[in-house]
Design a protein around this motif. Structure first.
Motif, PDB file in Angstrom:
ATOM      1  N   GLU A  79       0.834  -1.205   0.000  1.00 42.79           N
ATOM      2  CA  GLU A  79       0.000   0.000   0.000  1.00 42.79           C
ATOM      3  C   GLU A  79       0.869   1.255   0.000  1.00 42.79           C
ATOM      4  O   GLU A  79       0.583   2.219  -0.717  1.00 42.79           O
ATOM      5  CB  GLU A  79      -0.924   0.001   1.211  1.00 42.79           C
ATOM      6  N   LEU A  82       2.155   1.841  -3.459  1.00 43.10           N
ATOM      7  CA  LEU A  82       1.124   2.369  -4.350  1.00 43.10           C
ATOM      8  C   LEU A  82       0.830   3.834  -4.044  1.00 43.10           C
ATOM      9  O   LEU A  82       0.594   4.630  -4.958  1.00 43.10           O
ATOM     10  CB  LEU A  82      -0.155   1.545  -4.223  1.00 43.10           C
ATOM     11  N   LEU A 123       3.568  -0.629 -11.026  1.00 38.88           N
ATOM     12  CA  LEU A 123       2.750  -1.107  -9.901  1.00 38.88           C
ATOM     13  C   LEU A 123       1.282  -0.768 -10.098  1.00 38.88           C
ATOM     14  O   LEU A 123       0.405  -1.534  -9.706  1.00 38.88           O
ATOM     15  CB  LEU A 123       3.230  -0.477  -8.593  1.00 38.88           C
ATOM     16  N   LEU A 124       1.022   0.386 -10.682  1.00 37.34           N
ATOM     17  CA  LEU A 124      -0.364   0.803 -10.873  1.00 37.34           C
ATOM     18  C   LEU A 124      -1.064   0.028 -11.981  1.00 37.34           C
ATOM     19  O   LEU A 124      -2.283   0.002 -12.042  1.00 37.34           O
ATOM     20  CB  LEU A 124      -0.418   2.300 -11.193  1.00 37.34           C
ATOM     21  N   SER A 128      -2.233  -7.653  -9.102  1.00 42.04           N
ATOM     22  CA  SER A 128      -1.499  -8.325  -8.042  1.00 42.04           C
ATOM     23  C   SER A 128      -2.033  -9.715  -7.731  1.00 42.04           C
ATOM     24  O   SER A 128      -1.341 -10.530  -7.134  1.00 42.04           O
ATOM     25  CB  SER A 128      -1.574  -7.480  -6.766  1.00 42.04           C
ATOM     26  N   ASP A 134      -5.501  -4.873  -5.118  1.00 43.35           N
ATOM     27  CA  ASP A 134      -6.137  -4.299  -6.299  1.00 43.35           C
ATOM     28  C   ASP A 134      -7.111  -3.178  -5.906  1.00 43.35           C
ATOM     29  O   ASP A 134      -7.270  -2.198  -6.640  1.00 43.35           O
ATOM     30  CB  ASP A 134      -6.878  -5.380  -7.085  1.00 43.35           C
ATOM     31  N   ARG A 137      -4.993  -0.168  -5.419  1.00 41.49           N
ATOM     32  CA  ARG A 137      -4.561   0.345  -6.721  1.00 41.49           C
ATOM     33  C   ARG A 137      -5.663   1.176  -7.371  1.00 41.49           C
ATOM     34  O   ARG A 137      -5.419   2.281  -7.870  1.00 41.49           O
ATOM     35  CB  ARG A 137      -4.182  -0.821  -7.627  1.00 41.49           C
TER      36      ARG A 137
END
Length: 213
Positions: A79, A82, A123-124, A128, A134, A137
């Protein structure tokens, strides 16, 4: 004058001359950043599910227990990565003056062409396989599109709020798509276009989808 006896010389003694210098202790901020950097690259390259906290700690050169200390869990670390990626998007679109949004997007995309596809942006985009990850994200992307819309005068209480937000998400998607084609797939002439080559078309795109309000 007499010579100093063995072991009492003014320089280093034989017992200490070959000892390694003591390691510099890292502070909490540095350790946290090392973990974030290592995690960002691991999550981007291997995916969320395949990455272990041991992998991240080894890459960062720190004790694995520090992940729980600073981030509570692997999910907490993901987290944080992100949110850092969201900060990158906000610096590009959400915190610049209204008339500079196209130039800011162009500058960021041009930079990706030189430095390679951003691990934070990866990553975005990369799923996952974890529902909570998700969800995080999607929240970051949604918030970034809200900030982009707000930079063009959008307010959530306006009558056409949803349609303006849709247009902001289309601009965000276009920017990310350009970055993918430019940095990952190296599509020409897009991949070698300079920043000044991108500004005018991106200004046309942003002004068409998100005219100043």
């Amino acid at each position: 004058m007499t010579a100093d006896p063995p072991g009492r010389a003014t320089g280093k003694t034989a017992s200490t001359a070959d000892e390694p210098a003591p390691r510099r202790r890292r502070d909490a901020t540095e350790t946290r950043q090392l973990l974030l950097d290592a995690a960002r690259h691991r999550f981007a390259s291997d995916g969320y599910a395949a990455t272990t906290v041991r992998d991240i700690a080894d890459d960062a050169g720190v004790n694995v227990a520090l992940i729980n200390r600073y981030f509570a869990s692997k999910e907490g670390l993901f987290e944080a990565c992100l949110l850092a990626a969201g900060d990158e998007l906000r610096r590009t679109t959400g915190t610049v003056p209204l008339d500079q949004v196209p130039e800011s997007i162009a500058r960021h995309i041009a930079g990706l062409g030189n430095a390679g596809f951003s691990a934070q942006l990866t990553l975005l985009l990369r799923s996952s396989g974890d529902a909570r990850a998700d969800e995080i994200r999607l929240g970051v992307l949604h918030h970034s599109s809200e900030q982009l819309a707000a930079a063009r005068g959008w307010r959530p209480d306006q009558a056409d709020s949803e349609s303006v937000l849709l247009r902001a998400q289309m601009v965000l998607a276009a920017g990310i798509g350009i970055a993918v084609l430019r940095s990952s797939l190296r599509l020409q002439p897009l991949a070698s276009a300079a920043e000044q080559d991108l500004v005018a078309p991106l200004r046309d795109l942003v002004d068409a989808l998100l005219p100043p309000r």
